[in-house]
Design an enzyme around this catalytic site. Structure first.
Site, PDB file in Angstrom:
ATOM      1  N   GLY B  30      28.363 -26.364  17.547  1.00 25.06           N
ATOM      2  CA  GLY B  30      27.869 -25.573  16.768  1.00 25.06           C
ATOM      3  C   GLY B  30      28.790 -25.105  15.323  1.00 25.06           C
ATOM      4  O   GLY B  30      28.659 -24.665  14.717  1.00 25.06           O
ATOM      5  N   CYS B 239      -5.645 -28.194  19.484  1.00 27.57           N
ATOM      6  CA  CYS B 239      -5.892 -29.225  18.695  1.00 27.57           C
ATOM      7  C   CYS B 239      -7.268 -29.828  18.731  1.00 27.57           C
ATOM      8  O   CYS B 239      -7.770 -29.983  19.584  1.00 27.57           O
ATOM      9  CB  CYS B 239      -4.843 -30.333  19.277  1.00 27.57           C
ATOM     10  SG  CYS B 239      -4.805 -31.801  18.139  1.00 27.57           S
ATOM     11  N   CYS B 242      -6.663 -33.886  20.096  1.00 25.07           N
ATOM     12  CA  CYS B 242      -6.399 -34.244  21.480  1.00 25.07           C
ATOM     13  C   CYS B 242      -6.791 -33.107  22.154  1.00 25.07           C
ATOM     14  O   CYS B 242      -6.791 -33.102  23.633  1.00 25.07           O
ATOM     15  CB  CYS B 242      -5.249 -34.808  21.669  1.00 25.07           C
ATOM     16  SG  CYS B 242      -3.952 -33.334  21.538  1.00 25.07           S
ATOM     17  N   CYS B 264      -2.292 -31.241  16.278  1.00 20.60           N
ATOM     18  CA  CYS B 264      -0.859 -31.284  16.509  1.00 20.60           C
ATOM     19  C   CYS B 264      -0.183 -31.750  15.457  1.00 20.60           C
ATOM     20  O   CYS B 264      -0.579 -32.443  14.903  1.00 20.60           O
ATOM     21  CB  CYS B 264      -0.870 -32.209  17.808  1.00 20.60           C
ATOM     22  SG  CYS B 264      -1.592 -31.863  19.391  1.00 20.60           S
ATOM     23  N   CYS B 270       0.184 -36.182  19.756  1.00 21.52           N
ATOM     24  CA  CYS B 270      -1.300 -36.197  20.104  1.00 21.52           C
ATOM     25  C   CYS B 270      -1.715 -37.398  20.159  1.00 21.52           C
ATOM     26  O   CYS B 270      -2.869 -37.411  21.221  1.00 21.52           O
ATOM     27  CB  CYS B 270      -1.610 -35.850  18.383  1.00 21.52           C
ATOM     28  SG  CYS B 270      -3.278 -35.217  18.226  1.00 21.52           S
TER      29      CYS B 270
END
Lengths: 258, 278
Positions: B30, B239, B242, B264, B270
Site C-alpha cells: 500500500g 444482465c 447472459c 455485464c 458475459c
C-alpha cells in the site's frame, strides 16, 4: 489535595536570528490551572505559546510534561509523530482566527468529528451525538450541525473551534487571543461560556492575550511579559491589584476607568 | 516481427529500475513508491503507469489480457494489446482464466484470479488523500504517521448529508492494517475482491511516477463506520445478454425514449456465462 504538576518550563529561550523572541522563561503549570500570559504586541507572548505548543522548537531551555498515562517526558526531544499526536488529541490550540483552526469546507459536525476520529472513534452515531453535545455545551444551536462554518458568524466560528478542541477531552488547551477579532458583547458571551465549561470539566489552559479583562475574568495565575522576558508573575488578583513592576503598573493603570 | 525496439519497449536498465521499485512496493503493502517514470508512446491518463509496470515484468511465456472498464474490445484495451503484440510478440487473450498477466483500467475481472496471475492497475491518482489535503509534503506525513482522520471525515460528511456513503468508485481501502490506498477508479463492487486475493496486485501511476502493490493474501479493508458498514452496489435487474445476477452491470440507454438495458461490464465473463448456460 494533591495537585499534579503537568508542565514544567525551565529557562525557555527563543531567538529569531539575533532578535530575542523570548528569554529565560520559567514556570510550572498544575492540573486544572488557568495561566494567563499578557504583554504588549511584540513582547514575545505568541513566541512563547508557539514554543510551548510545539509549533516552533526553541533555541534553548527545557519543557517537561507529565501525561495522564505514564511519567514525565521531555517535550522538546519527543519525535515529531508524538508531538503531532499530542496536538491532535491530548492538547489543543484555539487560534485567534477560527479559520486557522477549522476546515471551512466541511460541516460543523465534521470539524468536531475530525478531532474525535484522531483518537480512533469509528462510530458514526457516537460522533454525531458528541458533536451535538459540544455544540450545545458551547451554546450553539445543535440543529446547525450540518451547516458549513463559512456561514457562521465570527463568534459562532470561535465557539465551534472551542467545541472542536474540547470534544476530545484534552489535558491542556492553548488559547491565542480567543476573543481577538470579536465585538465586545460577543466577547463577553464567549468568555462566559469558556469560564463555565472550564470549571465544569477541569481543563488546564494557557491563555495568551493583551486584554486584561480576559485574564481577570478567567485566569488563576499570570505572567506579564515585556521585551521577551517575564517581568512579573503571580496570582492574577495579586498582580492586577498590587502590581510590583513598573511595566505592570503602567499596564494596569492604562485601563480606562469608566 | 522486427520493430527496432528492445523486448517490451523499455530498455533493460529501466526495466530493472522499475522491478526494484515493484519489489520495494510489495515489501510495504500500500505504500506509494516513487519511480523514474519514462515517457511512453501514449498520452498521460491513458495508462502510462500500468503499461510501464507491465512492460517491466512481462516475459516471453506470458499471456496478456488487457481490459478497459471490464471490456476487452474498447479503445484503450485494444491499443495497449496491439502495442505489446508489436514490441513483445507474445500471446494475447480475452479469457481471464488463460491470462498470466492482466492489465486493467477501472475493473477487476469477475472470474476469481489465481496465484499464478498478476493484475496491473492503471492509476489516475495514486494519492487517496489528495483531494482532502493538497500539499504533497503533508500527505506524506499523514501516511507516515498514520493520521487518517481526514479520510473518515469525508465519509462522515457523506453520511450526514445523504444518509449513506455515496462514494461508489475509488472507494478508499486500508491495506494490511496500515496504509490507506486508492484502489483506482474501480467500482466499490470490486473492493471485496481485493481482500486476500491470490494474485499479486500492482498499481502504476505514470504522471505522478508512483508504484504501489498489494501482495497476494493481504488484508484489504474498505473504510467504514461501525454503525454504517461498507456495502457494495446491487441491481434489481439481471444482465440482458447472459442473465447473470452476480456480476457488475452497466446501464445502457438503447433508444431515444430512454429505454434502459443492463449488461455485464466484464465482456469475457458475459460470453463464458452465455456459453455455459446454452
Amino acid at each position: 489535595m494533591n495537585i499534579k504538576k503537568i508542565m514544567h518550563v525551565e529557562n525557555l529561550t527563543h531567538f529569531y536570528g539575533n532578535q530575542i523572541g523570548c528569554k529565560g522563561i520559567n514556570f510550572d503549570l498544575y492540573k486544572g490551572e488557568i495561566l494567563g500570559i499578557v504583554g504588549e504586541s511584540g513582547s514575545g507572548k505568541s513566541t512563547l505559546l508557539k514554543c510551548l505548543s510545539g509549533e516552533i522548537s526553541p533555541s534553548a531551555g527545557k519543557i517537561n510534561i507529565s501525561l495522564d498515562q505514564g511519567g514525565v517526558k521531555d517535550f522538546l526531544s519527543l519525535p515529531e509523530q508524538e508531538k503531532r499526536q499530542l496536538m491532535r488529541s491530548m492538547w489543543g490550540i484555539v487560534h485567534q482566527n477560527p479559520r486557522d483552526g477549522l476546515n471551512l469546507r466541511i460541516s460543523a459536525g465534521g470539524n468536531i468529528a475530525e478531532r474525535l476520529l484522531n483518537v480512533s472513534e469509528k462510530n458514526y452515531s457516537h460522533l454525531r451525538n458528541t458533536g451535538k453535545y459540544w455544540m450545545e455545551k458551547t451554546e450553539m444551536d445543535s440543529d446547525r450541525i450540518d451547516e458549513f462554518p463559512i456561514g457562521f458568524s465570527g463568534g459562532m466560528q470561535q465557539r465551534l473551534q472551542i467545541s472542536k478542541i474540547l470534544s476530545s477531552n484534552p489535558q491542556i488547551v492553548f488559547m491565542d487571543e480567543p476573543t481577538g477579532g470579536l465585538d465586545v458583547s460577543v466577547q463577553a458571551k464567549i468568555l462566559d461560556t469558556i469560564k463555565s465549561i472550564v470549571r465544569d470539566i477541569n481543563v488546564t489552559m494557557i491563555i495568551v492575550t493583551h486584554d486584561l479583562a480576559v485574564v481577570r475574568f478567567l485566569t488563576d495565575k499570570l505572567l506579564v511579559m515585556k521585551d521577551g522576558i517575564v517581568v512579573e508573575t503571580g496570582l492574577t488578583d495579586r498582580v492586577l491589584d498590587d502590581p510590583q513592576h513598573s511595566y505592570t503598573q503602567l499596564l494596569t493603570s492604562s485601563i480606562l476607568q469608566v | 516481427m522486427k520493430t527496432g525496439f528492445n523486448f517490451a519497449y523499455l530498455d533493460e536498465a529501466t526495466k530493472r529500475m522499475i522491478r526494484r521499485k515493484i519489489l520495494k512496493a510489495i515489501c510495504i503493502p500500500g505504500y506509494q513508491c516513487p519511480f523514474g517514470g519514462r515517457e511512453m508512446p501514449l498520452a498521460y491518463g491513458w495508462g502510462t503507469g500500468g503499461i510501464q509496470v507491465t512492460a517491466s515484468i512481462i516475459g516471453k511465456q506470458d499471456i496478456l489480457k488487457v481490459i478497459d472498464q471490464g471490456a476487452d474490445d474498447t479503445t484503450n484495451a485494444v491499443s495497449i494489446k496491439n502495442f505489446f503484440k508489436r514490441v513483445c510478440n507474445i500471446m494475447i487473450t480475452d479469457r481471464t482464466a488463460e491470462a498470466s498477466l492482466i492489465q486493467t483500467r477501472h475493473r477487476i475481472p469477475e472470474t476469481t484470479l489465481n496465484k499464478d496471475q498478476i493484475i496491473v492497475y492503471q492509476v489516475p491518482q495514486p494519492e487517496p488523500l489528495r483531494k482532502l489535503e493538497p500539499k504533497e509534503k503533508e500527505t506524506r506525513k499523514l501516511h507516515a504517521y498514520k493520521e487518517y482522520a481526514l479520510m473518515h471525515v469525508k465519509l462522515y460528511e457523506e453520511i450526514s448529508q445523504f444518509g449513506s456513503v455515496i462514494k461508489t468508485w475509488a472507494y478508499p481501502v486500508e491495506t494490511n492494517n496500515r496504509y490507506i490506498t486508492d484502489p483506482t477508479p474501480i467500482p466499490k463492487f470490486d473492493n471485496p475482491k481485493m481482500n486476500n486475493m491470490e494474485a499479486l496486485q500492482l498499481f502504476g501511476a505514470g504522471r505522478e511516477k508512483r508504484i504501489y502493490a498489494i501482495p497476494p493474501y493481504t488484508k484489504v479493508k474498505s473504510l467504514d463506520f461501525d454503525d454504517h458498514p461498507f456495502e457494495i452496489q446491487t441491481w434489481d435487474e439481471c444482465c440482458s445478454i447472459c442473465g447473470s445476477t452476480k456480476s457488475y452491470l452497466d446501464e445502457i440507454i438503447i433508444n431515444n425514449e430512454g429505454k434502459k438495458n443492463f449488461i455485464c461490464s466484464d465482456t469475457d465473463f458475459c460470453k463464458s456465462n452465455l456459453e455455459k448456460n446454452k
